[in-house]
Design a protein around this motif. Structure first.
Motif, PDB file in Angstrom:
ATOM      1  N   GLY A  89       0.828  -1.192   0.000  1.00 43.63           N
ATOM      2  CA  GLY A  89       0.000   0.000   0.000  1.00 43.63           C
ATOM      3  C   GLY A  89       0.860   1.239   0.000  1.00 43.63           C
ATOM      4  O   GLY A  89       2.007   1.213   0.480  1.00 43.63           O
ATOM      5  N   GLY A  90       0.330   2.325  -0.531  1.00 48.63           N
ATOM      6  CA  GLY A  90       1.059   3.582  -0.593  1.00 48.63           C
ATOM      7  C   GLY A  90       0.579   4.569   0.448  1.00 48.63           C
ATOM      8  O   GLY A  90      -0.153   4.220   1.383  1.00 48.63           O
ATOM      9  N   ARG A  91       0.991   5.812   0.254  1.00 47.71           N
ATOM     10  CA  ARG A  91       0.665   6.862   1.215  1.00 47.71           C
ATOM     11  C   ARG A  91      -0.396   7.798   0.659  1.00 47.71           C
ATOM     12  O   ARG A  91      -0.125   8.563  -0.271  1.00 47.71           O
ATOM     13  CB  ARG A  91       1.915   7.667   1.578  1.00 47.71           C
ATOM     14  CG  ARG A  91       1.618   8.757   2.597  1.00 47.71           C
ATOM     15  CD  ARG A  91       2.852   9.539   2.990  1.00 47.71           C
ATOM     16  NE  ARG A  91       2.518  10.535   4.013  1.00 47.71           N
ATOM     17  CZ  ARG A  91       3.384  11.360   4.577  1.00 47.71           C
ATOM     18  NH1 ARG A  91       4.663  11.312   4.210  1.00 47.71           N
ATOM     19  NH2 ARG A  91       2.988  12.230   5.500  1.00 47.71           N
ATOM     20  N   PRO A  92      -1.602   7.775   1.209  1.00 48.36           N
ATOM     21  CA  PRO A  92      -2.622   8.742   0.803  1.00 48.36           C
ATOM     22  C   PRO A  92      -2.270  10.143   1.310  1.00 48.36           C
ATOM     23  O   PRO A  92      -1.906  10.315   2.476  1.00 48.36           O
ATOM     24  CB  PRO A  92      -3.903   8.219   1.479  1.00 48.36           C
ATOM     25  CG  PRO A  92      -3.606   6.776   1.790  1.00 48.36           C
ATOM     26  CD  PRO A  92      -2.144   6.747   2.108  1.00 48.36           C
ATOM     27  N   VAL A  93      -2.360  11.117   0.416  1.00 43.36           N
ATOM     28  CA  VAL A  93      -2.064  12.507   0.761  1.00 43.36           C
ATOM     29  C   VAL A  93      -3.267  13.357   0.365  1.00 43.36           C
ATOM     30  O   VAL A  93      -3.580  13.472  -0.825  1.00 43.36           O
ATOM     31  CB  VAL A  93      -0.799  13.006   0.038  1.00 43.36           C
ATOM     32  CG1 VAL A  93      -0.558  14.485   0.347  1.00 43.36           C
ATOM     33  CG2 VAL A  93       0.415  12.168   0.431  1.00 43.36           C
TER      34      VAL A  93
END
Length: 302
Positions: free
Chosen positions: A121-125
């Protein structure tokens, strides 16, 4: 080197405002070790022209396919339809109200070179302005999510995973967490990739914010009861640790932080009331409309 192929699933209900920018962001991904074999859009009872926009886009992009559901049965049900049609062993799932950065899919999928990795998973910004209090809360929650994920991987908004399941529980209101549970049950590991950025948008009014946070708490309680899995954000020790990290880094925000914590406690109490007392399970949840204007003009943030 043989590329890692993946199937991308997008899940939409009345997302005409964001679906084309999202599709364009996916077909224009910068890929080196990864290949997107297909993009499957599952549209659940859309009435705003979403289906027509996807169909038109698919005419010039042959790897794009539209699947429709006549009624909304929840995102988990839509994911199961995607899983039944996806051809590749690696799946990427994306809500239709976010936009990934150009290298996000490459970063999420290339991690599967390591055979022990089961999901990434990535980083929601968020794109919300921080100049108002609710905008501060939205950014705070995702900063805390980031801090927690650095300690213990927590995946959300857009994830990639090995297709080691035919389906996920259709009654889950927290689909990414349900996938986390299945991946861990299979003996595989989660990996958080903070450089894989996903732009999203938090609520812009208090009613929508409470609606979202209340539903998520309800979903996490359902997950614990039915899949015997507790997400890291339900761990009070880790929560305290990341809150103290936030306070140490931004001591001037003490009173704003305290207010945000009280609001989160209130939302969690409401979600717990819904689950334990009312017996609710909002797997086909009411849409929070103020989270949908992802592409509206924003002032540059420093």
């Amino acid at each position: 080197m043989e590329k890692i192929k993946c199937s991308v699933g997008i899940f939409a209900h009345n997302e005409a405002g964001n679906i084309i920018p999202l599709l364009e962001a996916i077909v224009n991904q910068e890929l080196r070790e990864t290949e997107i074999s297909e993009i499957i859009v599952v549209s659940s009872a859309s009435t705003d022209g979403t289906d027509q926009l996807v169909s038109s886009f698919a005419e010039t992009h042959k790897n794009v396919k539209l699947l429709t559901q006549p009624k909304r049965e929840g995102k988990s049900s839509a994911i199961n339809l995607f899983l039944a049609n996806a051809q590749e062993d690696i799946a990427v799932i994306i809500s239709a109200d976010v936009i990934p950065a150009q290298q996000t899919i490459e970063k999420l999928v290339s991690a599967f070179k390591n055979p022990v990795i089961g999901a990434t998973g990535g980083r929601p910004v968020p794109v919300n302005e921080e100049s108002n209090y609710l905008g501060y809360i939205v950014h705070l929650l995702w900063r805390l999510h980031h801090r927690m994920a650095l300690i213990y991987p927590k995946l959300g908004e857009m994830i990639a995973f090995r297709k080691v399941m035919d389906s996920i529980p259709k009654d889950s209101a927290v689909d990414e967490a349900s996938i986390e549970a299945i991946i861990r049950e299979k003996g595989l590991k989660l990996k958080y990739i903070p450089s894989a950025i996903i732009k999203n948008k938090g609520a812009e009014n208090l009613a929508d914010h409470i609606k979202q946070r209340r539903r998520i708490q309800n979903g996490h309680l359902w997950l614990k009861a039915h899949q015997h899995y507790k997400v890291v954000s339900q761990d009070s020790g880790i929560l305290l640790k990341v809150v103290l990290q936030e306070l140490k880094e931004k001591p001037q925000t003490f009173f704003k932080l305290a207010g945000a914590i009280l609001l989160e406690v209130y939302c969690r109490l409401l979600g717990s009331w819904d689950y334990y007392v009312k017996g609710k399970n909002p797997f086909a949840w009411e849409i929070a409309r103020s989270t949908k204007d992802l592409n509206q003009p924003k002032r540059e943030r420093k």
